[in-house]
Design a protein around this motif. Structure first.
Motif, PDB file in Angstrom:
ATOM      1  N   ASN A  62       9.586 -30.975 -32.307  1.00 29.62           N
ATOM      2  CA  ASN A  62       9.677 -30.152 -33.411  1.00 29.62           C
ATOM      3  C   ASN A  62       8.617 -29.234 -33.730  1.00 29.62           C
ATOM      4  N   SER A  63       7.539 -29.599 -33.204  1.00 29.09           N
ATOM      5  CA  SER A  63       6.430 -28.954 -33.575  1.00 29.09           C
ATOM      6  C   SER A  63       6.172 -27.492 -32.613  1.00 29.09           C
ATOM      7  N   GLU A  64       7.143 -27.179 -31.843  1.00 34.88           N
ATOM      8  CA  GLU A  64       7.147 -26.406 -30.994  1.00 34.88           C
ATOM      9  C   GLU A  64       7.641 -24.955 -31.451  1.00 34.88           C
ATOM     10  N   GLY A  65       7.093 -23.916 -31.103  1.00 30.79           N
ATOM     11  CA  GLY A  65       7.703 -22.551 -31.500  1.00 30.79           C
ATOM     12  C   GLY A  65       7.648 -22.260 -33.001  1.00 30.79           C
ATOM     13  N   GLY A  66       6.381 -22.395 -33.611  1.00 28.20           N
ATOM     14  CA  GLY A  66       6.576 -21.833 -35.008  1.00 28.20           C
ATOM     15  C   GLY A  66       6.169 -22.562 -36.185  1.00 28.20           C
ATOM     16  N   PHE A  67       6.323 -22.396 -37.210  1.00 30.26           N
ATOM     17  CA  PHE A  67       5.967 -23.142 -38.461  1.00 30.26           C
ATOM     18  C   PHE A  67       6.655 -24.359 -38.438  1.00 30.26           C
ATOM     19  N   ASN A  93      -1.829 -26.111 -36.947  1.00 32.63           N
ATOM     20  CA  ASN A  93      -0.672 -25.127 -36.132  1.00 32.63           C
ATOM     21  C   ASN A  93       0.205 -24.538 -37.070  1.00 32.63           C
ATOM     22  N   ALA A  94       0.441 -25.079 -38.363  1.00 29.28           N
ATOM     23  CA  ALA A  94       1.254 -24.571 -39.526  1.00 29.28           C
ATOM     24  C   ALA A  94       0.105 -23.222 -40.093  1.00 29.28           C
ATOM     25  N   LEU A  95      -0.944 -23.288 -40.261  1.00 30.92           N
ATOM     26  CA  LEU A  95      -1.883 -22.122 -40.570  1.00 30.92           C
ATOM     27  C   LEU A  95      -1.994 -21.248 -39.464  1.00 30.92           C
ATOM     28  N   ASP A  96      -1.956 -21.664 -38.490  1.00 34.73           N
ATOM     29  CA  ASP A  96      -2.311 -20.642 -37.151  1.00 34.73           C
ATOM     30  C   ASP A  96      -0.713 -19.771 -37.138  1.00 34.73           C
ATOM     31  N   ALA A  97       0.446 -20.573 -37.487  1.00 36.88           N
ATOM     32  CA  ALA A  97       1.530 -19.812 -37.326  1.00 36.88           C
ATOM     33  C   ALA A  97       1.753 -18.730 -38.440  1.00 36.88           C
ATOM     34  N   GLN A  98       1.137 -19.170 -39.564  1.00 40.80           N
ATOM     35  CA  GLN A  98       1.235 -18.236 -41.055  1.00 40.80           C
ATOM     36  C   GLN A  98       0.016 -17.086 -40.751  1.00 40.80           C
ATOM     37  N   SER A  99      -0.989 -17.200 -39.930  1.00 40.25           N
ATOM     38  CA  SER A  99      -1.804 -16.294 -39.534  1.00 40.25           C
ATOM     39  C   SER A  99      -1.036 -15.231 -38.606  1.00 40.25           C
ATOM     40  N   SER A 100      -0.437 -15.854 -37.390  1.00 40.91           N
ATOM     41  CA  SER A 100       0.052 -14.879 -36.514  1.00 40.91           C
ATOM     42  C   SER A 100       1.121 -14.140 -37.143  1.00 40.91           C
ATOM     43  N   SER A 101       1.791 -14.557 -38.138  1.00 38.27           N
ATOM     44  CA  SER A 101       3.031 -14.002 -38.357  1.00 38.27           C
ATOM     45  C   SER A 101       3.114 -13.206 -39.747  1.00 38.27           C
ATOM     46  N   THR A 114       6.415 -16.863 -47.891  1.00 34.13           N
ATOM     47  CA  THR A 114       5.901 -17.533 -49.128  1.00 34.13           C
ATOM     48  C   THR A 114       6.243 -18.741 -49.460  1.00 34.13           C
ATOM     49  N   GLU A 115       7.644 -19.521 -49.001  1.00 29.77           N
ATOM     50  CA  GLU A 115       7.757 -20.738 -48.985  1.00 29.77           C
ATOM     51  C   GLU A 115       7.063 -21.569 -48.048  1.00 29.77           C
ATOM     52  N   ASN A 116       6.917 -21.077 -47.043  1.00 37.01           N
ATOM     53  CA  ASN A 116       5.856 -21.796 -45.975  1.00 37.01           C
ATOM     54  C   ASN A 116       4.353 -22.168 -46.453  1.00 37.01           C
ATOM     55  N   CYS A 117       3.895 -20.804 -47.450  1.00 38.72           N
ATOM     56  CA  CYS A 117       2.653 -20.962 -47.880  1.00 38.72           C
ATOM     57  C   CYS A 117       2.632 -22.261 -48.898  1.00 38.72           C
ATOM     58  N   ARG A 118       3.610 -22.185 -49.620  1.00 40.59           N
ATOM     59  CA  ARG A 118       3.606 -23.348 -50.666  1.00 40.59           C
ATOM     60  C   ARG A 118       3.820 -24.551 -50.160  1.00 40.59           C
ATOM     61  N   PHE A 170      -7.935 -23.209 -49.954  1.00 39.10           N
ATOM     62  CA  PHE A 170      -6.757 -23.313 -50.422  1.00 39.10           C
ATOM     63  C   PHE A 170      -6.689 -22.623 -51.883  1.00 39.10           C
ATOM     64  N   ASN A 171      -7.530 -22.362 -52.668  1.00 35.91           N
ATOM     65  CA  ASN A 171      -7.474 -21.602 -53.783  1.00 35.91           C
ATOM     66  C   ASN A 171      -7.488 -20.388 -53.546  1.00 35.91           C
ATOM     67  N   SER A 172      -7.886 -19.669 -52.378  1.00 36.85           N
ATOM     68  CA  SER A 172      -7.411 -18.304 -52.048  1.00 36.85           C
ATOM     69  C   SER A 172      -6.140 -18.041 -51.486  1.00 36.85           C
ATOM     70  N   ILE A 173      -5.694 -19.259 -50.813  1.00 36.56           N
ATOM     71  CA  ILE A 173      -4.267 -19.083 -50.362  1.00 36.56           C
ATOM     72  C   ILE A 173      -3.276 -19.197 -51.647  1.00 36.56           C
ATOM     73  N   LYS A 174      -3.486 -19.927 -52.788  1.00 40.22           N
ATOM     74  CA  LYS A 174      -2.949 -20.160 -53.843  1.00 40.22           C
ATOM     75  C   LYS A 174      -2.953 -18.646 -54.769  1.00 40.22           C
ATOM     76  N   LEU A 175      -4.099 -18.246 -54.763  1.00 37.95           N
ATOM     77  CA  LEU A 175      -4.237 -17.007 -55.526  1.00 37.95           C
ATOM     78  C   LEU A 175      -3.500 -15.724 -54.833  1.00 37.95           C
ATOM     79  N   PHE A 176      -3.505 -15.888 -53.452  1.00 41.92           N
ATOM     80  CA  PHE A 176      -2.841 -14.796 -52.695  1.00 41.92           C
ATOM     81  C   PHE A 176      -1.308 -15.256 -52.939  1.00 41.92           C
ATOM     82  N   LEU A 177      -0.745 -16.212 -52.929  1.00 38.68           N
ATOM     83  CA  LEU A 177       0.661 -16.422 -53.066  1.00 38.68           C
ATOM     84  C   LEU A 177       1.149 -15.949 -54.586  1.00 38.68           C
ATOM     85  N   GLU A 178       0.209 -16.065 -55.445  1.00 42.93           N
ATOM     86  CA  GLU A 178       0.350 -15.719 -56.759  1.00 42.93           C
ATOM     87  C   GLU A 178       0.528 -14.415 -57.079  1.00 42.93           C
TER      88      GLU A 178
END
Length: 467
Positions: A62-67, A93-101, A114-118, A170-178
């Motif tokens: 299940n960890s193959e091919g994306g978030f 892997n999830a952070l890398d997937a968010q970065s590449s997409s 945005t839901e994946n960021c949450r 993670f605070n930067s991710i939180k602020l960015f998401l906001e």
């Protein structure tokens, strides 16, 4: 589109442009930095034997091919070390997937991203490390506390520094998401303001909204499904959007967006750009393109009148005349209009012979051109937007003169058409005089702005007088 609505669209476009040049690359670095810092934390915990590497268990299909983040199930103390290792690796892997997409434009930020960021923020809450009580963060904190409360001062400092870096990430991710959520919300509120609110029936009053907001909003949702189905009703944002439509002016709403998303220097830059000669020329061209709707209305009425006359029942002599003209290969005189009008360039009376089919083709091409200029995502729009000041001025002058000439020809052809139309069908002819007046009014306003621009530029280029 109203001028104020164009200002909203231009502001959102500017915010998106700033995101692409500044925020996008920084956020990608933040995501990669968070992944790197988690990797460092894994190394520290492995060296202290607080977690245990299990490559086979981690290599989940299940960890193959994306978030992907494994489900936060409870686990036994015996499995703690392996489970936390697996989940930390999945986090990388999830952070890398968010970065590449990462979307290149704010326009393409969907709910899934945005839901994946949450989910990342909630999975290991490094931005709320001391207070978070979810199973992953609580367990990880217990493990790092063993190092922090231990006697090895070097490892203690390394862990605290690492957690501080992750907290910043993670605070930067939180602020960015906001910020993204705020941007999406403002886009939605502008859609309600310009595409929904003006269409609402008279019973959608502010008093009814205040007295019974639940009923009002349910009626709004039903109304949007039928009349604005392309805008999905958002139960979280719609109440605030409607409240602002009643209580906040368009100008104040625009200023609020500027203050939320732009720095003082960026606001000043936009103000300077808006006042630049090039931007003024572009706005004048867009205003010219805004005459499309009235020209289109004239075109369709005019086309109807031409077809009505040319398809009427011909007299015997007219039929004989048509046969003779075909025999001698003579063009149908009904296709030509001999007119007089005032040339907008020379201001003198000019005589012309107009082929009505050629004329109507030119009008149609102009309508299609203006339609493309009115689309902010069209290639024509971008081509004009990127044009030099000289190119924009030449395009404005040529287009403005052509429209003035087209208007004069419409007036003259319409007069000739009515004069030579048999009385029995004259009453069926559609009156275009009101539309002509509307077009004339629009062109006069644009003409005033054009003259003002030329005078301003001439005054600017004049050498200052020596004292």
């Amino acid at each position: 589109m109203d001028e104020i609505q164009k200002q909203f669209d231009e502001l959102f476009e500017k915010i998106d442009s700033l995101y692409q040049t500044k925020t996008s690359s920084k956020f990608k670095i933040t995501l990669k930095g968070a992944a790197s810092n988690i990797s460092n934390l894994i190394d520290i915990l492995l060296r202290k034997s607080l977690i245990k590497e299990d490559v086979y268990r981690y290599d989940d299909e299940n960890s193959e091919g994306g978030f992907f983040l494994p489900e936060e199930k409870n686990f036994s103390d015996a499995d703690k070390g392996v489970v936390i290792f697996v989940r930390l690796k999945a986090m990388i892997n999830a952070l890398d997937a968010q970065s590449s997409s990462l979307p290149e434009s704010l326009e393409f930020f969907g709910e899934e991203y945005t839901e994946n960021c949450r989910k990342i923020l909630d999975y290991f809450s490094f931005h709320n490390y001391m207070a978070s009580n979810n199973i992953n963060t609580r367990t990880l904190k217990e493990l790092t506390d063993r190092i922090v409360n231990g006697s090895d001062e070097i490892f203690k400092k390394v862990v605290l520094d690492n957690l501080k870096l992750l907290s910043d990430n993670f605070n930067s991710i939180k602020l960015f998401l906001e910020d993204i959520t705020r941007y999406k919300k403002e886009i939605y509120k502008s859609l309600i303001r310009f595409d929904v609110f003006p269409k609402l029936p008279s019973d959608f009053t502010e008093q009814n909204f205040q007295d019974n907001p639940t009923v009002f909003l349910k009626k709004l949702e039903d109304f949007m499904k039928i009349n604005s189905h392309e805008i999905i009703y958002n139960k979280n944002w719609a109440p605030e959007a409607i409240k602002e439509c009643f209580n906040v002016t368009d100008i104040d709403a625009l200023e609020k967006i500027k203050n939320t998303f732009l720095s003082e220097s960026e606001k000043n830059k936009i103000e300077n750009e808006a006042n630049s000669p090039r931007e003024k020329l572009f706005k004048l061209i867009v205003s010219l393109a805004g005459t499309k709707s009235v020209i289109e209305e004239i075109y369709f009425n005019f086309d109807y009148n031409i077809k009505l006359i040319q398809s009427r029942e011909k007299s015997f002599m007219e039929k004989i005349q048509e046969i003779l003209m075909k025999l001698f290969n003579i063009q149908n005189q009904e296709d030509f209009f001999h007119i007089e009008y005032i040339n907008p360039t020379t201001k003198s009376i000019q005589k012309d012979t107009i082929n009505i089919h050629d004329f109507m083709t030119l009008v149609k091409k102009k309508i299609l051109l203006f339609a493309e200029i009115g689309k902010p995502n069209s290639s024509v729009y971008f081509k004009i937007k990127r044009g030099t000041e000289d190119a924009l001025f030449n395009f404005l002058e040529e287009t403005y003169i052509n429209l003035m000439l087209m208007k004069e020809r419409f007036v003259s052809i319409d007069a000739e058409l009515r004069l030579n139309t048999p009385k029995n069908i004259r009453s069926k002819i559609k009156d275009i005089r009101n539309q002509i007046e509307n077009l004339n009014s629009l062109l006069n306003k644009i003409g005033e702005q054009r003259r003002k621009f030329i005078i301003e530029q001439e005054n600017f280029l004049k050498p200052s007088k020596k004292k």
